[in-house]
Enzyme design. Structure first.
Site, mmCIF file in Angstrom:
data_model
loop_
_atom_site.group_PDB
_atom_site.id
_atom_site.type_symbol
_atom_site.label_atom_id
_atom_site.label_comp_id
_atom_site.label_asym_id
_atom_site.label_seq_id
_atom_site.Cartn_x
_atom_site.Cartn_y
_atom_site.Cartn_z
ATOM 1 N N HIS A 153 0.817 -1.216 0.000
ATOM 2 C CA HIS A 153 0.000 0.000 0.000
ATOM 3 C C HIS A 153 0.845 1.258 0.000
ATOM 4 C CE1 HIS A 153 0.700 0.823 4.314
ATOM 5 N NE2 HIS A 153 0.543 -0.479 4.519
ATOM 6 N N CYS A 169 3.001 -4.947 6.702
ATOM 7 C CA CYS A 169 2.676 -4.609 5.323
ATOM 8 C C CYS A 169 3.880 -4.031 4.592
ATOM 9 C CB CYS A 169 1.516 -3.621 5.286
ATOM 10 S SG CYS A 169 -0.044 -4.345 5.814
#
Length: 193
Positions: A153, A169
């Protein structure tokens, strides 16, 4: 998404945010919030030679090097600088992009709140937008048809690219996630090493 132009929505939201704030914040460099000017030149996007065996169109994330490679074929890849998970919090192995979202909302998981109690204030979720930690877009990683809760992301903290700082992440600059978003469809193979 396309990084060759600024969307009307992005321009309007950026202007409204600047007008409402009365000044700039420490979170964004002055000017374009998608700018990677606060990222070390070492981690800026570039085409590089690549000798791996992965097929064109697949992604390889090297957590040690802090790079994500989009395999182009013919011995080339587009290399993006990334921030990765803190020690012990990174997904390893194969996955696929199971879902994609522009300006995604974010809700910390129970394990994230347990590790970092300050995140409890966001337990109800954070809507998509410039202040959301997932940034401009997210690619959701799946295994066996199930969400792994790991994402590739954007970020509203581009100066952290090149570091191990997240809850697992893979973070990219907003500029780079927008570039990758249009190139990596649902079903794209991802290898995290």
């Amino acid at each position: 998404m396309d990084n060759d132009h600024i969307t009307r929505r992005g321009l309007v939201l950026g202007c409204v945010a600047l007008m409402a704030s009365g000044c700039t914040t420490a979170s964004w460099p002055i000017g374009n919030p998608f700018s990677s000017t606060r990222v070390s030149s070492r981690y800026r996007r570039r085409e590089v030679a690549y000798s791996g065996s992965e097929p064109p169109g697949s992604l390889v994330v090297n957590t040690y090097e802090r790079y994500l490679y989009f395999i182009e074929g013919e011995g080339l890849a587009t290399r993006y600088g990334v921030a990765v998970g803190e020690e012990g919090l990174t997904l390893k192995g194969g996955a696929v992009i199971g879902r994609k979202a522009e300006w995604p909302s974010w809700t910390p998981t129970a394990s994230m709140i347990e590790r970092k109690p300050r995140l409890a204030q966001y337990a109800g979720g954070v809507p998509g937008g410039e202040n959301n930690p997932l940034g401009a877009a997210a690619l959701y990683l799946y295994r066996g048809g199930q969400d792994t809760y790991f994402r590739i992301h954007g970020t509203n903290e581009p100066w952290l690219i090149g570091q191990a700082v997240s809850n697992g992440c893979i973070r990219m600059t907003n500029e780079d996630i927008i570039h990758l978003y249009g190139r990596a469809p649902v079903g794209t193979s991802v290898l995290v090493i």
